[in-house]
Design a protein around this motif. Structure first.
Motif, mmCIF file in Angstrom:
data_model
loop_
_atom_site.group_PDB
_atom_site.id
_atom_site.type_symbol
_atom_site.label_atom_id
_atom_site.label_comp_id
_atom_site.label_asym_id
_atom_site.label_seq_id
_atom_site.Cartn_x
_atom_site.Cartn_y
_atom_site.Cartn_z
ATOM 1 N N GLU A 1 15.506 -0.815 5.041
ATOM 2 C CA GLU A 1 15.033 -1.834 4.072
ATOM 3 C C GLU A 1 13.875 -1.308 3.781
ATOM 4 N N VAL A 2 12.908 -0.836 4.175
ATOM 5 C CA VAL A 2 11.722 -0.554 3.978
ATOM 6 C C VAL A 2 11.272 0.869 3.855
ATOM 7 N N ALA A 3 12.159 1.839 3.984
ATOM 8 C CA ALA A 3 11.837 3.339 3.859
ATOM 9 C C ALA A 3 11.324 3.897 2.817
ATOM 10 N N ALA A 4 11.814 3.181 1.709
ATOM 11 C CA ALA A 4 11.555 3.789 0.379
ATOM 12 C C ALA A 4 9.903 3.192 -0.192
ATOM 13 N N ASP A 5 9.459 2.456 0.906
ATOM 14 C CA ASP A 5 7.950 1.721 0.556
ATOM 15 C C ASP A 5 7.223 2.466 1.142
ATOM 16 N N GLY A 6 7.534 3.681 2.069
ATOM 17 C CA GLY A 6 6.666 4.527 2.763
ATOM 18 C C GLY A 6 6.289 3.958 4.070
ATOM 19 N N VAL A 7 7.095 3.073 4.623
ATOM 20 C CA VAL A 7 6.821 2.257 5.987
ATOM 21 C C VAL A 7 7.967 3.125 6.970
ATOM 22 N N THR A 8 7.533 3.494 8.107
ATOM 23 C CA THR A 8 8.484 3.895 9.033
ATOM 24 C C THR A 8 8.719 2.926 10.067
ATOM 25 N N VAL A 9 9.719 2.753 10.769
ATOM 26 C CA VAL A 9 10.085 1.933 11.924
ATOM 27 C C VAL A 9 11.077 2.635 13.013
ATOM 28 N N ASN A 10 10.306 2.815 14.209
ATOM 29 C CA ASN A 10 10.987 3.697 15.230
ATOM 30 C C ASN A 10 10.701 3.036 16.423
ATOM 31 N N ARG B 1 0.707 -1.013 0.152
ATOM 32 C CA ARG B 1 0.003 0.005 -0.023
ATOM 33 C C ARG B 1 1.003 1.353 0.209
ATOM 34 N N GLY B 2 2.268 0.987 0.318
ATOM 35 C CA GLY B 2 2.906 2.076 0.227
ATOM 36 C C GLY B 2 3.000 3.158 1.751
ATOM 37 N N TRP B 3 2.299 2.856 2.768
ATOM 38 C CA TRP B 3 2.152 3.318 3.910
ATOM 39 C C TRP B 3 2.240 2.335 4.988
ATOM 40 N N GLY B 4 2.821 2.742 6.037
ATOM 41 C CA GLY B 4 2.867 1.674 7.367
ATOM 42 C C GLY B 4 3.673 2.420 8.350
ATOM 43 N N ARG B 5 3.339 2.068 9.450
ATOM 44 C CA ARG B 5 3.885 2.463 10.639
ATOM 45 C C ARG B 5 4.164 1.344 11.864
ATOM 46 N N ILE B 6 5.650 1.308 12.057
ATOM 47 C CA ILE B 6 5.992 0.122 12.996
ATOM 48 C C ILE B 6 6.619 0.866 14.215
ATOM 49 N N LEU B 7 6.107 0.481 15.245
ATOM 50 C CA LEU B 7 6.640 1.431 16.428
ATOM 51 C C LEU B 7 6.966 0.534 17.740
ATOM 52 N N ALA B 8 8.018 0.342 18.177
ATOM 53 C CA ALA B 8 8.248 -0.512 19.244
ATOM 54 C C ALA B 8 8.340 0.274 20.631
ATOM 55 N N ILE B 9 7.574 0.012 21.611
ATOM 56 C CA ILE B 9 8.019 0.461 22.916
ATOM 57 C C ILE B 9 9.031 -0.228 23.666
ATOM 58 N N GLY B 10 10.121 0.505 23.611
ATOM 59 C CA GLY B 10 11.492 -0.042 24.091
ATOM 60 C C GLY B 10 11.521 0.453 25.485
ATOM 61 N N SER B 11 12.889 0.776 26.008
ATOM 62 C CA SER B 11 13.293 1.205 27.075
ATOM 63 C C SER B 11 14.390 2.007 27.141
ATOM 64 N N ALA C 1 4.935 12.458 10.690
ATOM 65 C CA ALA C 1 6.079 11.750 11.040
ATOM 66 C C ALA C 1 6.525 10.939 9.918
ATOM 67 N N SER C 2 6.375 11.319 8.746
ATOM 68 C CA SER C 2 6.520 10.328 7.400
ATOM 69 C C SER C 2 8.123 10.212 7.113
ATOM 70 N N TYR C 3 9.016 11.535 7.637
ATOM 71 C CA TYR C 3 10.398 11.433 7.445
ATOM 72 C C TYR C 3 10.934 10.986 8.484
ATOM 73 N N VAL C 4 10.419 10.455 9.691
ATOM 74 C CA VAL C 4 11.122 10.038 10.789
ATOM 75 C C VAL C 4 11.178 8.568 10.911
ATOM 76 N N THR C 5 12.469 7.868 10.901
ATOM 77 C CA THR C 5 12.437 6.546 10.738
ATOM 78 C C THR C 5 13.874 5.985 10.963
ATOM 79 N N GLY C 6 13.888 4.834 11.682
ATOM 80 C CA GLY C 6 15.288 4.372 12.146
ATOM 81 C C GLY C 6 15.806 4.913 13.234
ATOM 82 N N THR C 7 14.842 5.697 14.128
ATOM 83 C CA THR C 7 15.044 6.438 15.013
ATOM 84 C C THR C 7 14.661 5.853 16.674
ATOM 85 N N ALA C 8 15.261 6.214 17.635
ATOM 86 C CA ALA C 8 14.842 5.628 18.806
ATOM 87 C C ALA C 8 14.852 7.017 19.630
ATOM 88 N N LEU C 9 13.474 7.588 19.800
ATOM 89 C CA LEU C 9 13.080 8.728 20.511
ATOM 90 C C LEU C 9 12.984 8.462 22.003
#
Length: 257
Positions: free
Chosen positions: A169-178, A129-139, A239-247
């Motif tokens: 690996e997936v940033a160009a597909d519109g999926v962010t991972v943070n 679909r070219g859109w996705g958000r994966i967010l992990a609750i870390g520590s 937040a579409s340009y925020v990816t690969g980040t640990a906030l």
């Protein structure tokens, strides 16, 4: 700010309490259709009933079939997930010198393997679909390992390494991972850790809490709602340009940049 997630399907793992529940509530308040998940099925359904558009699902993600059951429940209720929030229960406290290999394997299963299984199930549709958000609750232990929490430190660091690799690996597909890293947030988990420390050190719990708060530049514990708001932003369209980040959401607790 309009987060642009009204009508998006959000699956929030381990969301019957603590930070997971706070994130589920924040996403629901922004108009997302939320899947509340946890081992306590009755509680998951009760929480979902109090949200604008949500369903509750009983699932144990450490069961090999758990991730598949959760994603299928989301699809049945709303369709493929657009937003996937990874979360898992904090392992018991312990030291590295006394680490038990069985406990370590269980921590890796809960904090890495179960989360990877969820990602593998939800990611293909996001990429199509070219859109996705994966967010992990870390520590905050990912940035600065926490004393006495070796199982959490190890499991969550492994998840962070996996997600950082995936993000590129997936940033160009519109999926962010943070990742969103809590410091001392006022949840039942933090209260239990404070109580355990008080017992070890033979000190009143109030004294332990005061010492912890004094170490935080903000001078207090954060609230679950504050954490949920930060998570909702990272899951949103702005937040579409925020990816690969640990906030970090920690009131300044971790002093490194």
């Amino acid at each position: 700010m309009d987060l642009g997630i009204r009508g998006r399907v959000a699956v929030v793992a381990a969301s019957t309490g603590g930070l997971g529940r706070a994130v589920a509530e924040a996403l629901a308040a922004e108009g997302a259709s939320v899947v509340v998940a946890g081992r306590r099925g009755g509680l998951a359904k009760e929480i979902a009933a109090g949200l604008p558009d949500a369903v509750g699902v009983q699932v144990d993600l450490t069961d090999p079939d758990g991730p598949q059951a959760l994603v299928e429940a989301a699809r049945e209720a709303y369709g493929d997930p657009d937003i996937l929030v990874l979360n898992g229960p904090g392992p018991r406290p312990g030291t590295a010198a006394d680490l038990d290999s069985g406990d370590l394997a269980a921590a890796v299963d809960a904090l890495l393997l179960a989360q990877q299984r969820l990602v593998a199930l939800a990611l293909p549709a996001m990429r199509r679909r070219g859109w996705g958000r994966i967010l992990a609750i870390g520590s905050s232990g990912i940035a600065e390992p926490l004393p006495g929490l070796v199982l959490s430190n190890a499991g969550r660091a492994a998840l962070a390494a996996y997600l950082k690799t995936l993000a590129a690996e997936v940033a160009a597909d519109g999926v962010t991972v943070n990742l969103l890293l809590p410091g001392r947030i006022a949840t039942a988990r933090v209260a239990a850790l404070d109580a355990a420390r008080a017992e070890r050190e033979q000190r009143p719990v109030a004294e332990v809490e005061a010492a912890s708060q004094a170490a935080i530049p903000a001078g207090r514990y954060g609230t679950p709602a504050e954490f949920g708001a930060a998570a909702a932003f990272l899951c949103g369209a702005p937040a579409s340009y925020v990816t690969g980040t640990a906030l970090r959401c920690d009131g300044g607790l971790v002093r490194s940049l």
